[in-house]
Design an enzyme around this catalytic site. Sequence first.
Site, short mmCIF file in Angstrom:
data_model
loop_
_atom_site.label_atom_id
_atom_site.label_comp_id
_atom_site.label_asym_id
_atom_site.label_seq_id
_atom_site.Cartn_x
_atom_site.Cartn_y
_atom_site.Cartn_z
N THR A 1 -24.51 -12.27 -80.00
CA THR A 1 -25.38 -13.45 -79.91
C THR A 1 -26.63 -13.09 -79.11
O THR A 1 -26.52 -12.50 -78.03
CB THR A 1 -24.64 -14.61 -79.21
OG1 THR A 1 -23.37 -14.76 -79.84
CG2 THR A 1 -25.44 -15.90 -79.30
N ALA B 1 -25.15 -6.36 -77.55
CA ALA B 1 -26.02 -5.57 -78.43
C ALA B 1 -26.85 -6.51 -79.30
O ALA B 1 -26.28 -7.26 -80.09
CB ALA B 1 -25.19 -4.64 -79.30
N PRO B 2 -28.17 -6.49 -79.13
CA PRO B 2 -28.99 -7.37 -79.97
C PRO B 2 -28.91 -6.99 -81.45
O PRO B 2 -29.25 -7.80 -82.31
CB PRO B 2 -30.40 -7.18 -79.42
CG PRO B 2 -30.37 -5.95 -78.60
CD PRO B 2 -28.94 -5.73 -78.16
N HIS C 1 -36.41 -12.65 -90.38
CA HIS C 1 -35.02 -13.12 -90.43
C HIS C 1 -34.92 -14.37 -91.29
O HIS C 1 -35.91 -15.03 -91.58
CB HIS C 1 -34.51 -13.43 -89.02
CG HIS C 1 -34.14 -12.21 -88.23
ND1 HIS C 1 -35.07 -11.43 -87.59
CD2 HIS C 1 -32.94 -11.64 -87.99
CE1 HIS C 1 -34.46 -10.43 -86.99
NE2 HIS C 1 -33.16 -10.52 -87.22
N HIS C 2 -33.66 -14.71 -91.63
CA HIS C 2 -33.36 -15.96 -92.34
C HIS C 2 -33.82 -17.16 -91.49
O HIS C 2 -33.95 -17.04 -90.26
CB HIS C 2 -31.86 -16.03 -92.62
CG HIS C 2 -31.04 -15.97 -91.37
ND1 HIS C 2 -30.70 -17.09 -90.65
CD2 HIS C 2 -30.52 -14.92 -90.68
CE1 HIS C 2 -30.01 -16.75 -89.59
NE2 HIS C 2 -29.88 -15.42 -89.58
N LYS D 1 -32.12 -18.87 -88.06
CA LYS D 1 -32.10 -18.20 -86.75
C LYS D 1 -32.75 -19.11 -85.71
O LYS D 1 -33.82 -19.67 -85.95
CB LYS D 1 -32.84 -16.86 -86.84
CG LYS D 1 -32.74 -16.04 -85.59
CD LYS D 1 -33.19 -14.62 -85.80
CE LYS D 1 -33.22 -13.84 -84.50
NZ LYS D 1 -31.90 -13.80 -83.84
N THR E 1 -33.55 -7.93 -81.26
CA THR E 1 -33.88 -6.55 -81.65
C THR E 1 -35.35 -6.25 -81.37
O THR E 1 -35.68 -5.18 -80.84
CB THR E 1 -33.58 -6.35 -83.15
OG1 THR E 1 -32.24 -6.76 -83.40
CG2 THR E 1 -33.78 -4.91 -83.57
P1 NAP Z 1 -23.85 -19.16 -87.40
O1 NAP Z 1 -23.49 -18.88 -88.82
O2 NAP Z 1 -24.60 -20.42 -87.08
O3 NAP Z 1 -22.49 -19.13 -86.55
C1 NAP Z 1 -22.39 -19.58 -85.22
C2 NAP Z 1 -20.98 -20.08 -85.02
O4 NAP Z 1 -20.78 -20.38 -83.63
C3 NAP Z 1 -20.66 -21.35 -85.80
O5 NAP Z 1 -19.50 -21.12 -86.57
C4 NAP Z 1 -20.41 -22.38 -84.70
O6 NAP Z 1 -19.39 -23.28 -85.08
C5 NAP Z 1 -19.94 -21.50 -83.57
N1 NAP Z 1 -20.06 -22.12 -82.24
C6 NAP Z 1 -21.08 -22.82 -81.71
N2 NAP Z 1 -20.78 -23.18 -80.44
C7 NAP Z 1 -19.55 -22.68 -80.16
C8 NAP Z 1 -18.69 -22.71 -79.04
N3 NAP Z 1 -19.04 -23.34 -77.89
N4 NAP Z 1 -17.47 -22.10 -79.11
C9 NAP Z 1 -17.09 -21.47 -80.22
N5 NAP Z 1 -17.87 -21.40 -81.34
C10 NAP Z 1 -19.07 -22.00 -81.29
O7 NAP Z 1 -24.69 -17.97 -86.79
P2 NAP Z 1 -24.69 -16.41 -87.20
O8 NAP Z 1 -25.70 -16.15 -88.25
O9 NAP Z 1 -23.28 -15.95 -87.40
O10 NAP Z 1 -25.29 -15.78 -85.87
C11 NAP Z 1 -24.66 -15.93 -84.62
C12 NAP Z 1 -25.46 -15.20 -83.54
O11 NAP Z 1 -25.41 -13.80 -83.80
C13 NAP Z 1 -26.96 -15.54 -83.48
O12 NAP Z 1 -27.37 -15.58 -82.13
C14 NAP Z 1 -27.63 -14.39 -84.20
O13 NAP Z 1 -28.95 -14.15 -83.76
C15 NAP Z 1 -26.73 -13.25 -83.78
N6 NAP Z 1 -26.72 -12.07 -84.66
C16 NAP Z 1 -26.60 -10.89 -84.03
C17 NAP Z 1 -26.49 -9.73 -84.77
C18 NAP Z 1 -26.31 -8.42 -84.04
O14 NAP Z 1 -26.21 -7.37 -84.69
N7 NAP Z 1 -26.24 -8.42 -82.72
C19 NAP Z 1 -26.55 -9.77 -86.16
C20 NAP Z 1 -26.68 -11.01 -86.78
C21 NAP Z 1 -26.74 -12.16 -86.01
P3 NAP Z 1 -19.70 -24.53 -86.07
O15 NAP Z 1 -19.97 -23.93 -87.40
O16 NAP Z 1 -18.42 -25.30 -86.02
O17 NAP Z 1 -20.87 -25.26 -85.46
#
Ligand code: NAP
Length: 252
Positions: A86, A111-112, A141-142, A145, A152
Site C-alpha cells: 500500500t 515496497a512501493p 495508473h488506473h 488510484k 514508485t
Molecule cells: P483495492 O482494489 O481498492 O483494494 C483495497 C482493499 O482494501 C479493498 O478490498 C478494501 O475492502 C480493503 N480495505 C480497506 N480498508 C481496510 C481495512 N481497514 N482492513 C482490511 N481491508 C481494508 O486497491 P488495490 O488496487 O488492490 O490497491 C491497494 C493498494 O496497493 C493501493 O495503495 C495501491 O497503490 C497499492 N499497489 C501497490 C503495488 C506495489 O507493487 N507495491 C501494486 C499495485 C497497487 P473493501 O473492498 O471491502 O472496501
Amino acid sequence: MSTPHVIRVAVAGARGRMGQEVVKMLGQDPELLYVGELDTRQDEETIRQQFAELRPDVLVDFTTPHTVYRHMELCLQHGVRPVVGTTGLTPEQMDELKHRFQTAGLGAIIAPNFAIGAILCMKFAAMASKYMPHVEIIELHHDNKLDAPSGTALKTAELIAAVRSGKKQGHPQETESIPGARGADYQGFRIHSVRLPGMVAHQEVLFGATGQTLSIRHDSINRESFMPGVNMAIKAVMNLSELVYGLEHLID
Ligand code: NAP
C-alpha cells in the site's frame, strides 16, 4: 527428515484487486500458507481475536493509504511481520516506523513497487541522472488510484535526487497559465501523474541533453507482475529485524 517451516500469511485487503492476486499466489506455493483475511474495520476486541485465530507470521497489506499506518502499528503490537504494498505513507510516518521496528527488532518490508522491472527502471533512472540531470517523471495508473504521485514515482525521485545535483529545470522565467501544467516540483524536476481507465501501473523517466533524449519505461500490464516480488518479500522478511523500504534492497 524435518518438515520445512511453512510461513503463515494473513492478507489485509484480500478481496481487493491486489489482494486477490496475493491469495492466488499463496495457494500456489507450498512454503506459504494463507491463513485468512484481516479486516480492521472492527472493534478492538474483534481485531485482537482475528490475530489470535489467524496466528500469522506475516501480514501482507494491500489496502488504502488511510489504513496502512494503523496496520503497521497492529503488527508491532502483535509481533507480526508486515509486507506492505500500500502506498501513501508520509516520509514522517516512514521515519517513525523505521525507528519503531528497529527498536522492536521486528522485520518489515514496505515496497512501493513489487515488480522487478519497475525496480530496474528506478535503478537505471538514478544511474542516468548522474550524467543527464535534466529529467522528468511521468507515471500512469488506473483511475481508482487514491494517491498521487505514485509511491514508485516518489521513490524514483528520491533515488534520482540522491545522485543529481540540485538543479531547477525549465526556463527560469517559465509561467503556468493553468496551475499544475508543469506537474509537481521535486527538488527542481517535475513529476506528472496520469490517471486513466485501462491502465495498470506504468512509468516513464525522460532525460534530455543537447541533441539527444533518453527514455526509460516500465509497464505492468497485469497485477501478476507484482507477485514474484511479494513472494520474495514474504520469505525475506522472516530473516529481517528492521524495516526495509524498497525491494531494491533485497536484490543484488
Ligand atoms: P483495492 O482494489 O481498492 O483494494 C483495497 C482493499 O482494501 C479493498 O478490498 C478494501 O475492502 C480493503 N480495505 C480497506 N480498508 C481496510 C481495512 N481497514 N482492513 C482490511 N481491508 C481494508 O486497491 P488495490 O488496487 O488492490 O490497491 C491497494 C493498494 O496497493 C493501493 O495503495 C495501491 O497503490 C497499492 N499497489 C501497490 C503495488 C506495489 O507493487 N507495491 C501494486 C499495485 C497497487 P473493501 O473492498 O471491502 O472496501
